[in-house]
Design a protein around this motif. Structure first.
Motif, PDB file in Angstrom:
ATOM      1  N   LYS A 262      -5.495 -45.411 -15.740  1.00 41.05           N
ATOM      2  CA  LYS A 262      -4.596 -45.054 -14.632  1.00 41.05           C
ATOM      3  C   LYS A 262      -4.752 -43.592 -14.223  1.00 41.05           C
ATOM      4  CE  LYS A 262      -0.529 -44.022 -17.532  1.00 41.05           C
ATOM      5  NZ  LYS A 262       0.870 -44.387 -17.816  1.00 41.05           N
ATOM      6  N   TYR A 263      -5.079 -42.728 -15.173  1.00 39.75           N
ATOM      7  CA  TYR A 263      -5.241 -41.314 -14.841  1.00 39.75           C
ATOM      8  C   TYR A 263      -6.487 -41.091 -14.004  1.00 39.75           C
ATOM      9  CZ  TYR A 263      -1.561 -40.538 -18.243  1.00 39.75           C
ATOM     10  OH  TYR A 263      -0.364 -40.567 -18.908  1.00 39.75           O
ATOM     11  N   LEU A 264      -7.521 -41.855 -14.308  1.00 34.69           N
ATOM     12  CA  LEU A 264      -8.749 -41.754 -13.533  1.00 34.69           C
ATOM     13  C   LEU A 264      -8.527 -42.278 -12.114  1.00 34.69           C
ATOM     14  CD1 LEU A 264     -11.584 -40.740 -14.165  1.00 34.69           C
ATOM     15  CD2 LEU A 264     -12.277 -43.086 -14.554  1.00 34.69           C
ATOM     16  N   ILE A 265      -7.836 -43.397 -11.991  1.00 35.43           N
ATOM     17  CA  ILE A 265      -7.511 -43.948 -10.680  1.00 35.43           C
ATOM     18  C   ILE A 265      -6.615 -42.973  -9.912  1.00 35.43           C
ATOM     19  CG2 ILE A 265      -6.373 -45.837  -9.457  1.00 35.43           C
ATOM     20  CD1 ILE A 265      -8.983 -46.661 -10.754  1.00 35.43           C
ATOM     21  N   MET A 266      -5.650 -42.414 -10.618  1.00 41.03           N
ATOM     22  CA  MET A 266      -4.702 -41.487 -10.019  1.00 41.03           C
ATOM     23  C   MET A 266      -5.398 -40.255  -9.441  1.00 41.03           C
ATOM     24  SD  MET A 266      -1.557 -39.730 -12.060  1.00 41.03           S
ATOM     25  CE  MET A 266      -1.376 -41.273 -12.982  1.00 41.03           C
ATOM     26  N   THR A 267      -6.285 -39.656 -10.241  1.00 38.06           N
ATOM     27  CA  THR A 267      -6.985 -38.461  -9.779  1.00 38.06           C
ATOM     28  C   THR A 267      -7.939 -38.796  -8.642  1.00 38.06           C
ATOM     29  OG1 THR A 267      -8.585 -38.774 -11.579  1.00 38.06           O
ATOM     30  CG2 THR A 267      -6.815 -37.215 -11.954  1.00 38.06           C
ATOM     31  N   THR A 268      -8.573 -39.955  -8.716  1.00 36.99           N
ATOM     32  CA  THR A 268      -9.509 -40.355  -7.660  1.00 36.99           C
ATOM     33  C   THR A 268      -8.788 -40.595  -6.343  1.00 36.99           C
ATOM     34  OG1 THR A 268     -10.965 -41.383  -9.313  1.00 36.99           O
ATOM     35  CG2 THR A 268     -11.293 -42.006  -7.011  1.00 36.99           C
ATOM     36  N   GLY A 384     -12.167 -30.368 -12.544  1.00 37.72           N
ATOM     37  CA  GLY A 384     -12.258 -30.742 -13.962  1.00 37.72           C
ATOM     38  C   GLY A 384     -11.283 -31.835 -14.351  1.00 37.72           C
ATOM     39  N   TYR A 385     -10.119 -31.875 -13.688  1.00 42.57           N
ATOM     40  CA  TYR A 385      -9.184 -32.973 -13.932  1.00 42.57           C
ATOM     41  C   TYR A 385      -9.844 -34.314 -13.637  1.00 42.57           C
ATOM     42  CZ  TYR A 385      -5.026 -29.956 -14.279  1.00 42.57           C
ATOM     43  OH  TYR A 385      -4.082 -29.043 -14.672  1.00 42.57           O
ATOM     44  N   ILE A 386     -10.733 -34.288 -12.655  1.00 42.28           N
ATOM     45  CA  ILE A 386     -11.398 -35.517 -12.242  1.00 42.28           C
ATOM     46  C   ILE A 386     -12.577 -35.840 -13.157  1.00 42.28           C
ATOM     47  CG2 ILE A 386     -12.620 -36.661 -10.347  1.00 42.28           C
ATOM     48  CD1 ILE A 386     -11.075 -34.741  -8.445  1.00 42.28           C
ATOM     49  N   ILE A 387     -13.529 -34.902 -13.263  1.00 37.61           N
ATOM     50  CA  ILE A 387     -14.741 -35.185 -14.039  1.00 37.61           C
ATOM     51  C   ILE A 387     -14.473 -35.199 -15.538  1.00 37.61           C
ATOM     52  CG2 ILE A 387     -16.213 -34.237 -12.239  1.00 37.61           C
ATOM     53  CD1 ILE A 387     -16.604 -31.769 -13.913  1.00 37.61           C
ATOM     54  N   GLY A 388     -13.395 -34.540 -15.987  1.00 37.72           N
ATOM     55  CA  GLY A 388     -13.075 -34.542 -17.413  1.00 37.72           C
ATOM     56  C   GLY A 388     -12.812 -35.938 -17.927  1.00 37.72           C
ATOM     57  N   ASN A 389     -12.116 -36.741 -17.127  1.00 38.69           N
ATOM     58  CA  ASN A 389     -11.849 -38.121 -17.526  1.00 38.69           C
ATOM     59  C   ASN A 389     -13.128 -38.952 -17.564  1.00 38.69           C
ATOM     60  OD1 ASN A 389      -9.128 -37.669 -17.849  1.00 38.69           O
ATOM     61  ND2 ASN A 389      -8.562 -38.406 -15.825  1.00 38.69           N
ATOM     62  N   TYR A 390     -14.027 -38.691 -16.621  1.00 36.60           N
ATOM     63  CA  TYR A 390     -15.314 -39.394 -16.628  1.00 36.60           C
ATOM     64  C   TYR A 390     -16.138 -38.992 -17.847  1.00 36.60           C
ATOM     65  CZ  TYR A 390     -14.633 -41.101 -11.845  1.00 36.60           C
ATOM     66  OH  TYR A 390     -14.153 -41.748 -10.728  1.00 36.60           O
ATOM     67  N   TYR A 391     -16.262 -37.687 -18.074  1.00 42.57           N
ATOM     68  CA  TYR A 391     -17.024 -37.197 -19.222  1.00 42.57           C
ATOM     69  C   TYR A 391     -16.475 -37.757 -20.529  1.00 42.57           C
ATOM     70  CZ  TYR A 391     -19.487 -33.586 -16.468  1.00 42.57           C
ATOM     71  OH  TYR A 391     -20.285 -32.919 -15.576  1.00 42.57           O
ATOM     72  N   GLY A 392     -15.151 -37.663 -20.687  1.00 43.33           N
ATOM     73  CA  GLY A 392     -14.525 -38.107 -21.934  1.00 43.33           C
ATOM     74  C   GLY A 392     -14.725 -39.590 -22.184  1.00 43.33           C
TER      75      GLY A 392
END
Length: 402
Positions: A262-268, A384-392
């Protein structure tokens, strides 16, 4: 058994303490030079750490869970209303490059630390995902990754304890870097040479940056309501994807983890809205202020589990793992920053934006008087809020194969 002065079910008292610490930290940061150097985020973290170690407040409470469940999700879109990708590319300039390079240091540290310690720390791949996320975008990403990898409360708590202690120490290192003779001699630092840490009127740069500005009732209404709407829709979409996408192999697990987060969807979603409806979201006055205050509350909460006793008992090796990641981030940032002729200010803020996120990095830029880097720092840190979730998510799932 509760051993703290204030019990875990003293809801109103705990909310009063959390918001009080956050407000006091902001006040100190804006009124005192020493506090401006430390930054309010670190002060909030340390304040809660002291109260929990003195057993004035409990280490665990439903109030803290509510901060993770409601306060943080609402803060994310509020802080992303200016995350116009076109604007980030146009205005962040050089800082974006060194920021992305610094993030590679985080990934390298996470992988190397995992290979060194995987036989000694159970479920280290989950920690790797959480730490990669938090050390790319900030502590907010740790929430998303802990949920994505279904980490146990004990593992999250131990990771947060190690992360919080190390993060506080590293902020002090970053703040001290301009004063280190070796770095001062071997790196260029034009802003440090030109700018004063205090404004001409004697107030701190933090106070100058967060000075009063026109905010209407409509702004507050739009900021809060749109944040609730984005969180609600994002949660529903993520839950649907989590159910619809089957698991069973690495690729599907990764896809489920990405689209079911949900955090990834939220940031996107927020990023897309900020990019394609910039006149609406970019002009909502007060969104950044409200979101930042919510993040200060979050920093207060993540300082609560930073128990010295727990560090000794549960997470000494996790502290070592986090240290490996942070050291690699710093070394990669400095080495490549030197090779590519970046200024010391840019390198420090890029590393800060990775390890602590845009709020702490921007707070440092403000406190140091590096005004022309505040907006770029916020922009790349927000990215970073966005790509951090992808990286992690990617690193955690890939290391799980080991």
């Amino acid at each position: 058994m509760n051993t703290s002065l204030i019990s875990s079910d003293s809801t109103w008292f705990l909310w009063a303490i959390l918001t009080g610490i956050a407000a006091l930290s902001i006040w100190l940061e804006q009124n005192y030079k020493w506090a401006s150097k430390v930054t309010g985020c670190v002060l909030a973290l340390i304040g809660a750490m002291i109260l929990s170690n003195l057993r004035i407040i409990p280490i665990n409470s439903p109030v803290y869970d509510n901060v993770w469940s409601y306060v943080v999700p609402l803060a994310i879109p509020l802080l992303l209303y200016n995350a116009n990708v076109k604007k980030i590319k146009k205005e962040s300039g050089r800082l974006l490059i060194i920021y992305l390079i610094s993030g590679l240091g985080t990934i390298a540290g996470a992988v190397i630390g995992f290979l060194l310690l995987k036989n000694y720390i159970p479920n280290l791949y989950k920690v790797a995902g959480m730490m990669t996320g938090t050390y790319t975008g900030g502590s907010v990403n740790l929430v998303a990754m802990s949920d994505a990898f279904e980490a146990t409360g004990e593992l999250v708590s131990a990771s947060v304890v190690a992360d919080n202690l190390l993060m506080a120490l590293y902020f002090f290192v970053l703040i001290a870097m301009p004063s280190i003779g070796f770095l001062y001699r071997h790196f260029t630092h034009p802003i440090i040479d030109e700018n004063e840490k205090l404004s001409k009127d004697g107030t701190t740069e933090s106070a100058s940056y967060w000075k009063a500005k026109p905010i209407s009732l409509k702004d507050i209404a739009f900021a809060v309501s749109t944040a609730f709407i984005i969180v609600a829709i994002s949660t529903k979409i993520a839950d649907s994807f989590a159910i619809l996408i089957p698991t069973g192999n690495i690729l599907m697990n990764l896809l489920n983890g990405l689209l079911g987060n949900k955090y990834l969807i939220m940031t996107t979603i927020t990023m897309l809205l900020a990019t394609y409806l910039p006149k609406f979201f970019g002009n909502i006055a007060g969104a950044q202020e409200i979101g930042t205050f919510l993040i200060y509350i979050f920093f207060t909460v993540i300082g609560v589990p930073a128990s010295i006793v727990l560090i000794i008992q549960k997470s000494p090796l996790l502290l070592v793992y986090c240290t490996i990641i942070v050291v690699f981030n710093m070394v990669v940032s400095l080495v490549f920053g030197k090779l590519l002729k970046f200024n010391l200010e840019e390198i420090i803020l890029a590393s800060n934006a990775n390890i602590g996120g845009p709020t702490t990095a921007a707070a440092m830029a403000i406190a140091k008087g590096w005004n022309n880097l505040v907006i770029p720092t916020l922009l790349v840190g927000t990215l970073g809020y966005i790509i951090g979730n992808y990286y992690g998510t990617i690193i955690g799932n890939l290391l799980n194969a080991f």
